[in-house]
Structures are given as C-alpha cells and as structure tokens.
Design an enzyme around this catalytic site. Structure first.
Site, PDB file in Angstrom:
ATOM      1  N   HIS A   1      -3.900  -4.868  -0.140  1.00  0.00           N
ATOM      2  CA  HIS A   1      -3.370  -5.377   1.131  1.00  0.00           C
ATOM      3  C   HIS A   1      -3.356  -6.902   1.094  1.00  0.00           C
ATOM      4  O   HIS A   1      -4.390  -7.528   1.366  1.00  0.00           O
ATOM      5  CB  HIS A   1      -4.233  -4.892   2.294  1.00  0.00           C
ATOM      6  CG  HIS A   1      -4.024  -3.447   2.606  1.00  0.00           C
ATOM      7  ND1 HIS A   1      -3.033  -3.000   3.448  1.00  0.00           N
ATOM      8  CD2 HIS A   1      -4.643  -2.346   2.152  1.00  0.00           C
ATOM      9  CE1 HIS A   1      -3.064  -1.685   3.511  1.00  0.00           C
ATOM     10  NE2 HIS A   1      -4.033  -1.265   2.731  1.00  0.00           N
TER      11      HIS A   1
ATOM     12  N   GLU B   1      -2.185  -8.852   3.209  1.00  0.00           N
ATOM     13  CA  GLU B   1      -2.455  -9.351   4.569  1.00  0.00           C
ATOM     14  C   GLU B   1      -3.939  -9.337   4.895  1.00  0.00           C
ATOM     15  O   GLU B   1      -4.347  -9.870   5.930  1.00  0.00           O
ATOM     16  CB  GLU B   1      -1.639  -8.538   5.581  1.00  0.00           C
ATOM     17  CG  GLU B   1      -2.156  -7.157   5.930  1.00  0.00           C
ATOM     18  CD  GLU B   1      -1.843  -6.056   4.916  1.00  0.00           C
ATOM     19  OE1 GLU B   1      -1.510  -6.393   3.755  1.00  0.00           O
ATOM     20  OE2 GLU B   1      -1.944  -4.869   5.270  1.00  0.00           O
TER      21      GLU B   1
ATOM     22  N   CYS C   1       0.846  -1.205   0.000  1.00  0.00           N
ATOM     23  CA  CYS C   1       0.000   0.000   0.000  1.00  0.00           C
ATOM     24  C   CYS C   1       0.876   1.248   0.000  1.00  0.00           C
ATOM     25  O   CYS C   1       1.637   1.460  -0.937  1.00  0.00           O
ATOM     26  CB  CYS C   1      -1.003  -0.044   1.149  1.00  0.00           C
ATOM     27  SG  CYS C   1      -2.344   1.152   0.919  1.00  0.00           S
TER      28      CYS C   1
END
Lengths: 254, 216
Positions: B196, B198, B90
């Site tokens: 993202h 994650e 990001c």
C-alpha cells in the site's frame, strides 16, 4: 524479511488521549492527532486508536479524529472501541482507518466477525481479546473494557476468531495492562501458537527490554504500548533500536 | 485543466480516501494533478492517469467493478487503447490477473496473464495474512516508478493472496515472505503494487509522486 512492528496505542475519550492503570484511573495524555503526528515522524509502524468511552454520542468525534489523522499520517491505522456492526466498520474504513478492531461485539455476536471479514477482507478485521488469568495456564476473556467476564478461554477464543475471519488478534493482558511489569509471555506464546494469523501483544510494557523480550520469546508479530511513549519516556526510535540490538528484525528509520 | 486529471476509481472498495489523500500529498511537489475519486466511467475515459485502489476479496472487488455499467469498457479504452498510465493498488493490482483463486475461481481483467493465489510461505512460522513492513528488492532498478527509492526500502503489506504472473519479466519489485512475492509490476503503461503506497510513509509517497510524473 517481514519486520516486527511497534505500535503506539492512543486510548481516546471525548477527543483526548487518556491512559489509565488497569483500565481505570484515567490521565490526560494530550491531543491524539498531535501525538499521531509525532509517532509518524518517529517511524511508528502503525497507529492504534482505541475509543475507551465507545459511546454512541462520541462516535462522530472518533470518526473526525480518524479523518484528521489519516489526512496527515500516511501509515496504517487501526481503530477500535464500540465497533458493533458492519456499518461501524465501514464508517471507520471510509474515515481512513485500515483495520477495525472488534472486541465486545465479537463475543455477543461472533458472526459479525465473519460478515465483516467477508465484506471488507480479513486484513481489515482485528479482534481484540482482553484476557485475565483465572488459574494456572488459564486466561478468561473479558469484555466491556475489562468489566465483564465471559467464561470464554482466551486461547480457544482467539483460535475461533481467526477461523471466523479475523486477520489479526490484538491480545491484551488485563493483569499487566498499565502495570509496567512486562507483557504476559505465557499467554502471548500460547495464543501465537494457536492461531495462523498475526498477533499483537499488549499490556504491561514498562521498559524497552519488555518489548524486546516478548518479541524474542513468543514469536508475536507486533508489540503495542501506550504510556511508555505518551509521557515522553521513550521515543519509537529508541524502542526500535533496543529491539534491533536484541537481534529482532525491525524497521529502522522511516 | 482536463489534461492533468487523475481518476481514482470508486467501486465500493474501502479506503479510497487514503489513496486520494496520499496522491494529493504526493502531488504537492510540483505536479498539476487534479485528483478525483469517481464512479463515473466518463471521468475515467477522460483521465490522464487512472488509479484502482482495492481492499477486500478478489471476487467482491471484481463484482464491484462489473457492477458499474461501462466502467471496464472505459478502463479498457483509456488504459489499453489510449495507453494512459495506470496504477493498481493491492487487490487493484491483483484484479489485473487472468484469474483469482480466492474463495473459488474468478475471472479478473486479464490485462496481465497470471493468477492470484494464496500465500504459502515456505517457513511455517510466517503468518498469513502477511501484515507489516517488508523490504523491497528491485527487478528493474532503473524503472522511473522506482526513482529515488533504494533496494531495501520498506513498504507496508497486508495480504493473504499474491499475483503470480506467467511472464516474470513484468516484475518491478519483489519482497521475500518465505519465498519471493511480487511486490510491484509494470508492463508498458500498466503498473501495480501489492503493498500500500498510501500507507508506506516516505517510500509510498515517493512511488506515487513518480507515478504522477510517469511517461511510459
């Protein structure tokens, strides 16, 4: 193409999931982490935790819940309830939340929204607007879990919050919340048109057709629902298939 | 074993723990990676792989990196001179650019020639920030970081700005948001994702697992 989101919401109190009707009459709906895990497996697009007790003593319990969930669920997590300082936002983000939802404190101190957005970015800051219809095409903002009127117009207030840096508006119709009578389409449409940021519709989902309807008719970015999922009436997958069948872009699978 | 150290740079940006936990999960399938969140340039210098997460405004994040004495030098040494694999996430990817134009003009790391500008989707109904799941299309489908992923897989985005590289050839994946938006890049040993990983469930964990095995 960006997909519309389906967000199961877990109202939590003292470490348990609860769901009331019209913000009262609470019913135990289970262990939040267990539910979060299930929604993750079913392909939820995001999870929302709202701490409805929002007590200072309960803060640690909430943060622990966020930590446990974030350790297992690799999906976006929004957390709200009692967020009243920049430090509260920081604690939530550190625990693993992606977005903090601010409600009562934004009314008390609108600059909190701009300070939090400047510090962590607008994308972390959701402002929750609880609105109740008070006249023809007029909705008023309520705070303190729906107990306290503010005199603020919900559409104007949403616009102001976006201007101050809210990256998203979580719009709850208090008239519809827990009623299972469908989302408030008129309120939702007006707020979507008023703000440049995404809006999440909340309050009133009684069936899958209600979700498809508010997405189709208002341009809202996401739908949030609680009891329709908690008590095993519908899975996230069923909701998404119904929404896709209505021709709305939604992420299927996981 | 220092050879498998993965440094996740802690420079005051939020949500490092999510990146850490997702890397830990991604490492479970046979990697010997030791994930370490650190603000110590020495660990970065020694790491075999480096991850720069990022949440917040460009200038704030850049100031956070500059605020740690020796951090940018250590990153430069490990990534640009030693060629260790690097992943920016990001804003962590956006910082690679020459310049960011969020609230004024700010110098970035300058590892990727380009600028970070506000999203201006061609369709007025599209909201900014882009928030949610969007499909990936692959510019270089055979790149090892995309192994096991399919075009059309969804990733989670939440951003108001995006990186426009001068050399479009660095693009690894794009997404469409009223026009093409850079979703991932790779230039030699330097990679980044606008989304993202994650937070992108299976797709994101696979990309992170690929990164942990990547031998650029």
């Amino acid at each position: 193409m960006l997909k519309r989101r389906v967000i199961p919401c877990l109202d939590v109190k003292d470490g348990r999931t609860v769901k009331g009707i019209g913000f009262v009459d609470l019913k135990d709906a289970g262990d939040p982490v267990e539910l979060a895990r299930r929604y993750d497996a079913e392909g939820a697009d995001e999870l929302a935790f709202l701490d409805i007790a929002a007590s200072v003593e309960g803060r640690g319990t909430l943060l622990e819940l966020v930590r446990r969930t974030a350790a297992e669920c690799f999906m976006p997590l929004m957390v709200g309830g009692g967020v009243s300082t920049v430090e509260d936002v920081r604690q939530l983000l550190l625990a693993g939340a992606d977005k903090a939802s601010i409600n009562t404190a934004a009314v008390r101190e609108p600059e909190l929204v701009s300070r939090a957005a400047a510090k962590f970015g607008s994308q972390c800051i959701t402002v929750a607007v609880d609105a109740k219809q008070v006249g023809s095409a007029r909705w008023e903002v309520f705070t303190h879990g729906g107990r306290k009127p503010t005199g603020l117009d919900a559409v104007d207030w949403s616009r102001r919050m976006a201007e101050l840096g809210a990256g998203e508006i979580l719009l709850t119709s208090m008239d519809r919340d827990g009623s299972q009578a469908g989302y408030d389409l008129e309120l939702t449409r007006r707020v979507v048109e008023a703000v440049p940021v995404p809006v999440i519709a909340s309050g009133g989902a009684g069936g899958l057709d209600h979700m498809a309807q508010v997405l189709a008719e208002t341009g809202v970015s996401a739908v949030l629902a609680a009891s329709i999922f908690h008590f095993g009436r519908h899975t996230i997958g069923e909701a998404k298939r119904a929404i896709a069948a209505a021709g709305i872009p939604v992420r299927l699978g996981r | 074993m220092p050879g498998s150290l993965v440094a996740v740079i802690d420079y005051g940006s939020g949500n490092l723990r999510s990146a850490e936990r997702a890397l830990l999960r991604a490492a479970e399938g046979g990697s010997d990676a030791e994930i370490r969140v650190t603000a110590d340039p020495e660990w970065v210098r020694r790491a075999e792989r480096i991850v720069l997460p990022g949440v917040g405004a460009f200038a704030d994040c850049m100031a956070g990196l500059l605020g740690i004495p020796g951090m940018i030098d250590a990153m430069d040494e490990a990534v640009r001179r030693q060629g260790r694999p690097f992943l920016g996430i990001c804003v962590g990817m956006q910082l690679l650019a020459t310049e960011g134009r969020e609230h004024g003009r700010h110098a970035g790391l300058g590892w990727i020639v380009g600028e970070v500008v506000r999203l201006q989707p061609g369709d007025a109904a599209l909201k900014v920030p882009q928030t949610g799941w969007n499909e990936l299309s692959f510019s270089r489908p055979d790149h090892p970081l995309l192994a096991g992923l399919e075009p059309g897989d969804h990733a989670y985005f939440v951003h108001s700005y995006h990186l426009r590289p001068r050399d479009g050839g660095v693009a690894l994946a794009e997404t469409d948001y009223g026009g093409p938006v850079l979703a991932a890049l790779a230039a030699g040993n330097i990679a980044g994702t606008q989304f993202h990983p994650e937070k992108s469930q299976r797709t994101g964990l696979r990309l992170l697992a690929n990164f942990l095995k990547w031998r650029p």
